[in-house]
Design an enzyme around this catalytic site. Structure first.
Site, short mmCIF file in Angstrom:
data_model
loop_
_atom_site.label_atom_id
_atom_site.label_comp_id
_atom_site.label_asym_id
_atom_site.label_seq_id
_atom_site.Cartn_x
_atom_site.Cartn_y
_atom_site.Cartn_z
N GLU A 47 0.87 -1.18 0.00
CA GLU A 47 0.00 0.00 0.00
C GLU A 47 0.91 1.24 0.00
O GLU A 47 1.97 1.23 0.63
CB GLU A 47 -0.85 -0.01 1.28
CG GLU A 47 -1.61 1.27 1.58
CD GLU A 47 -2.15 1.31 3.02
OE1 GLU A 47 -1.49 0.76 3.93
OE2 GLU A 47 -3.25 1.86 3.21
N LYS A 127 -9.50 2.11 -1.63
CA LYS A 127 -9.69 1.61 -0.26
C LYS A 127 -11.02 2.07 0.36
O LYS A 127 -11.34 3.27 0.34
CB LYS A 127 -8.53 2.08 0.61
CG LYS A 127 -8.51 1.53 2.02
CD LYS A 127 -7.22 1.96 2.72
CE LYS A 127 -7.09 1.40 4.11
NZ LYS A 127 -5.78 1.82 4.71
N CYS A 172 -4.94 -2.91 3.11
CA CYS A 172 -4.62 -2.72 4.51
C CYS A 172 -5.75 -3.00 5.49
O CYS A 172 -6.08 -4.15 5.72
CB CYS A 172 -4.04 -1.33 4.71
SG CYS A 172 -3.06 -1.27 6.21
N1 ING Z 1 -3.23 0.73 8.78
C1 ING Z 1 -3.63 0.03 9.87
C2 ING Z 1 -4.19 -1.38 9.62
O1 ING Z 1 -5.39 -1.63 9.66
C3 ING Z 1 -3.80 0.52 12.12
C4 ING Z 1 -4.50 0.76 10.83
C5 ING Z 1 -3.15 1.59 12.73
C6 ING Z 1 -3.70 -0.77 12.66
C7 ING Z 1 -2.46 1.40 13.94
C8 ING Z 1 -3.01 -0.97 13.86
C9 ING Z 1 -2.36 0.09 14.49
O2 ING Z 1 -3.36 -2.25 9.47
C10 ING Z 1 -3.88 1.04 7.60
N2 ING Z 1 -3.18 1.81 6.75
O3 ING Z 1 -5.03 0.67 7.37
#
Ligand code: ING
Length: 311
Positions: A47, A127, A172
């Site tokens: 991503e 997304k 993600c």
């Molecule tokens: N990142 C994360 C994910 O779902 C996140 C959101 C932030 C998860 C902090 C855990 C800790 O893996 C994205 N970009 O969606």
């Protein structure tokens, strides 16, 4: 009869904000050439694979924000990837941040594309599950401003018949939501491609910090098993602009087994030869949707957004 594809998760280490797109593309080309040498049919980049993950930063100036987006794909900086794909006969998935003028206004999305061995864009995904918050939270060690910087994707989760199989994408945070996997599963997906930027520390839930790698694989292994699909899952890993991100890039079989995974948090190629026909037993028996699903009992999943406890 078997339908083998040799797949690569091209994990990236950190991208410093000072690194130009041209320099990043050189890293991607190196991984692509390595994958081609190893006989890969398809390589999956993470991503937001062209820049540092800027949603971790509070950005007030619109011009500065826009500088982190791609206004064309391919662009001058990314065209070499398409040329190399054609030259080496290897398809690729690329995550990037898309700025487009649609309906007379600027629209910003967290986007991924699937490009075939001829260098043609076969599919695009924007997304849908945007995590984090839209307001500045200065008390946090870093932000997650995807709800501020991106619109919710408007293309749905689609699958495409290409490269001898049925392929789909998510991005993600989508991987944590079974609905995303099921929508692709209901289109017969045999290979899901996804990239992620996942901090080791979650300011909202620090008690899960030690579990980030477990939750990462748990979500994707469950998605593969319950939908009888392969997945190639690729991290942007390591400490990027002060935020440590997990690695764990991997290739997962329809059984839910991890068949190959990254050992580092840097640039690393994870390769496996995957028989798309390995999906069939799961799709035809345990998860034969037509025979076993009972949508008449699933209405709440679509009609209700937040949970409502009984009185
Ligand atoms: N990142 C994360 C994910 O779902 C996140 C959101 C932030 C998860 C902090 C855990 C800790 O893996 C994205 N970009 O969606």
């Amino acid at each position: 009869m078997p339908r083998p594809l040799t797949l690569a998760a091209a994990q990236l280490g950190p991208i410093p904000r000072s690194q130009s797109r041209a320099e990043v593309v050189q890293r991607l080309l190196g991984l692509m050439r390595d994958a081609a040498k190893r006989g890969c049919d398809l390589i999956v980049f993470p991503e937001a694979a062209l820049t540092a993950f800027f949603p971790h930063w509070w950005i007030e100036d619109e011009a500065e924000l826009d500088s982190w987006f791609e206004t064309s794909m391919p662009s001058n900086e990314t065209a070499p990837l398409f040329e190399e794909a054609r030259r080496s006969g290897i398809g690729f998935h690329l995550g990037y941040c898309e700025l487009t003028l649609e309906g007379g206004r600027k629209r910003r999305f967290n986007t991924a594309i699937l490009v075939d061995k001829a260098g043609r864009i076969v599919g695009k995904y924007r997304k849908i599950h945007l995590p984090g918050h839209a307001d500045h939270q200065p008390h946090r060690p870093f932000q997650n401003l995807e709800k501020r910087y991106f619109e919710v994707g408007d293309l749905g989760w689609r699958a495409w018949a290409t490269m001898g199989g049925v392929m789909g994408m998510m991005i993600c945070n989508d991987r944590r939501w079974p609905e995303a996997w099921r929508v692709l599963g209901l289109q017969g997906v045999e290979l899901v491609m996804l990239g992620y930027n996942t901090p080791q520390h979650d300011p909202a839930m620090p008690q899960t910090d030690p579990l980030q790698d477990f939750h990462n694989h748990l979500s994707m292994q469950a998605g593969c098993y319950a939908n009888g699909t392969w997945a190639v899952c690729t991290a942007k890993a390591g400490e990027e602009e002060g935020v440590m991100q997990i690695g764990g890039s991997c290739i997962i079989a329809p059984s839910g087994q991890i068949v190959a995974q990254a050992l580092t948090r840097g640039d690393e190629l994870v390769v496996a030869t995957c028989d798309l026909d390995a999906c069939r037993p799961y799709k035809e028996t345990m998860f034969n949707f037509a025979r076993h699903r009972r949508p008449e009992h699933y209405r709440m999943i679509v009609e209700r957004t937040g949970s409502v406890a009984p009185d």
